[in-house]
Write an enzyme that holds these catalytic residues in place. Structure first.
Site, PDB file in Angstrom:
ATOM      1  N   LYS A   1       0.820  -1.214   0.000  1.00  0.00           N
ATOM      2  CA  LYS A   1       0.000   0.000   0.000  1.00  0.00           C
ATOM      3  C   LYS A   1       0.851   1.261   0.000  1.00  0.00           C
ATOM      4  O   LYS A   1       0.495   2.262  -0.605  1.00  0.00           O
ATOM      5  CB  LYS A   1      -0.934   0.006   1.208  1.00  0.00           C
ATOM      6  CG  LYS A   1      -2.089  -0.978   1.079  1.00  0.00           C
ATOM      7  CD  LYS A   1      -3.027  -0.859   2.265  1.00  0.00           C
ATOM      8  CE  LYS A   1      -4.192  -1.838   2.119  1.00  0.00           C
ATOM      9  NZ  LYS A   1      -5.109  -1.776   3.256  1.00  0.00           N
ATOM     10  N   ARG A   2       1.982   1.215   0.686  1.00  0.00           N
ATOM     11  CA  ARG A   2       2.798   2.436   0.745  1.00  0.00           C
ATOM     12  C   ARG A   2       3.436   2.768  -0.599  1.00  0.00           C
ATOM     13  O   ARG A   2       3.861   3.884  -0.842  1.00  0.00           O
ATOM     14  CB  ARG A   2       3.871   2.312   1.834  1.00  0.00           C
ATOM     15  CG  ARG A   2       4.935   1.266   1.578  1.00  0.00           C
ATOM     16  CD  ARG A   2       5.805   1.063   2.804  1.00  0.00           C
ATOM     17  NE  ARG A   2       6.765   0.000   2.622  1.00  0.00           N
ATOM     18  CZ  ARG A   2       7.971   0.152   2.117  1.00  0.00           C
ATOM     19  NH1 ARG A   2       8.363   1.353   1.717  1.00  0.00           N
ATOM     20  NH2 ARG A   2       8.800  -0.853   2.001  1.00  0.00           N
TER      21      ARG A   2
END
Length: 469
Positions: free
Chosen positions: A239-240
């Site tokens: 996600k990052r």
């Protein structure tokens, strides 16, 4: 042989970019070979599967326009078939009941790791034919102990695994529900899947699945395991890094055509070509040309590609996607302002995303309550009243609201008042847009229309007078 591929996501979350690339490559290979593409929802994980996730997957596939020829099929609707196959394997002697407790298996695992052995089931119940139905039990597949599995992977090349390296995997849990490695085999067999295209995190499952297929006398599909996608820092995409829902890219203003074009280049290439139409992807794509090495996701490259698509796609196509963004901002484009196609033509050069385009275009559709502070401070000095009033008077006399004529009025006003064009055009731009940035002034005025232009000019003149009184 008629080619049939499948995309088989688990509905335990959204459709992410890795899944979308797998779906795209499967879809392309089927289309390239005039075959069929199947969508199958692998929802047997009853605790984690949700209808919300199913809806997210279907919405993502629809947005990307990856249409399926068959499906969606749901594994939870096929439990009777899995039960039938499990019983067949038991009857054939290719499966057996295992009564080992979790504690026993954990102790075995710890001992094997202490002895620096590969953790695997030791086959304790393998030769115990007794059916102790009253006890907790799982069903294991009796994996061959001799020989080897040879996989001619269409991406990775030949993979050879000795059967002695594979343990007897569980194919049914204590509650009787089938496990992934059983259901996927039955589905691929029943649905006539000829080519299994999936991520290389499944490579370890493939020899086990091949052995089950052989035990069932099924024809083996061809396998193609796609390399993983990494973030800019070389770590697995998360996600990052932007490994979010495919629909988040829609929300962020990307065109689905741009995202598909970017995904097809993650692990596949055709010379130095960067931009591919959907037709070119189908014509040129081949699994044998997919890279073995992992691919790196580059958001800046995707943003560049999106801008190319916004600038060069049919304005009607861009307008169709832009309308959704305008609706999210409460704009009814049918009644509040210019046609979106005209807006796209005016704004596409300066907009990398549809979010940028929609945010920068709100003044065409609704009145603003404040002027950009910096733009107003620079352009709304007392001296601006004279050219703005002259423009207002001239525009009031215009019968045909047309860009070329309006531009000529701006030029004549500057010439008459002996002012540089910027001293007339910039105060006008801030007056009618509320900001110092817009398309060329003739296009801006044309899109705004007569009523909005006159009303906002009058308001700006009054604003400057009040501010300087």
């Amino acid at each position: 042989m008629s080619v049939k591929t499948r995309f088989a996501p688990s509905p335990t979350g959204y459709l992410h970019v890795g899944g979308a690339r797998t779906a795209l490559f499967s879809w392309l290979y089927a289309k390239k070979n005039n075959g069929s593409f199947v969508l199958r929802i692998e929802d047997t994980d009853l605790e984690r599967s949700t209808q919300e996730s199913v809806d997210a997957i279907l919405e993502g596939m629809a947005w990307l326009d990856l249409g399926y020829d068959e499906g969606p099929f749901y594994q939870t609707q096929r439990f009777d078939r899995y039960k039938e196959i499990i019983q067949q394997l038991l009857d054939q002697g290719d499966a057996y009941y295992c009564y080992c407790s979790k504690e026993e298996l954990e102790a075995l695992r710890e001992q094997q790791m202490a002895d620096k052995e590969k953790p695997r089931y030791n086959g304790k119940c393998r030769e115990n034919p007794e059916d102790k139905a009253e006890l907790n039990r799982v069903i294991r597949f009796r994996n061959p102990e001799e020989g080897k599995v040879v996989i001619d992977d269409l991406v990775k090349g030949k993979i050879i695994v000795a059967n002695k390296e594979l343990d007897d995997l569980i194919i049914a849990r204590t509650d009787g529900t089938p496990t992934y490695n059983l259901t996927v085999v039955v589905d691929d067999m029943d649905m006539g899947i000829t080519h299994v295209v999936r991520g290389d995190d499944h490579v370890n499952n493939t020899p086990r699945q091949i052995n089950i297929l052989k035990a069932l006398g099924a024809e083996l599909p061809h396998y193609a395991h796609l390399p993983m996608i990494l973030g800019d820092d070389g770590a697995r995409l998360s996600k990052r890094h932007g490994a979010v829902s495919v629909m988040q890219y829609r929300d962020d203003g990307y065109l689905p055509e741009a995202l598909l074009n970017y995904l097809v280049r993650l692990g596949w290439s055709h010379g130095d070509q960067e931009i591919f139409s959907r037709e070119e992807m189908i014509e040129l794509f081949d699994l044998s040309q997919v890279n073995v090495a992992a691919s790196t996701f580059n958001t800046e490259k995707l943003l560049w590609l999106n801008h190319q698509y916004i600038m060069n796609s049919d304005p009607e196509l861009v307008a169709k996607h832009l309308e959704w963004h305008m609706q999210q901002r409460g704009i009814d484009v049918a009644t509040q302002g210019p046609a979106l196609v005209d807006l796209v033509k005016a704004q596409r050069e300066r907009s990398k995303t549809l979010v940028e385009m929609s945010d920068a275009s709100l003044y065409f559709y609704q009145d603003f309550t404040e002027y950009d502070e910096k733009a107003a401070k620079k352009n709304f000095k007392l001296a601006a009243i004279e050219p703005l009033q002259a423009l207002l008077d001239a525009f009031n006399g215009v019968d045909e609201w047309q860009g070329e004529a309006l531009h000529e009025i701006v030029l004549q006003t500057a010439e008459t008042l002996e002012l540089k064009l910027g001293k007339v055009a910039q105060p006008l731009r801030v007056a009618v847009c509320g900001t110092g940035m817009s398309p060329s002034i003739d296009v801006t005025l044309s899109l705004l229309g007569r009523e909005k232009t006159l009303k906002r000019l009058e308001r700006a003149i009054n604003y400057i007078k009040e501010k300087n009184s």
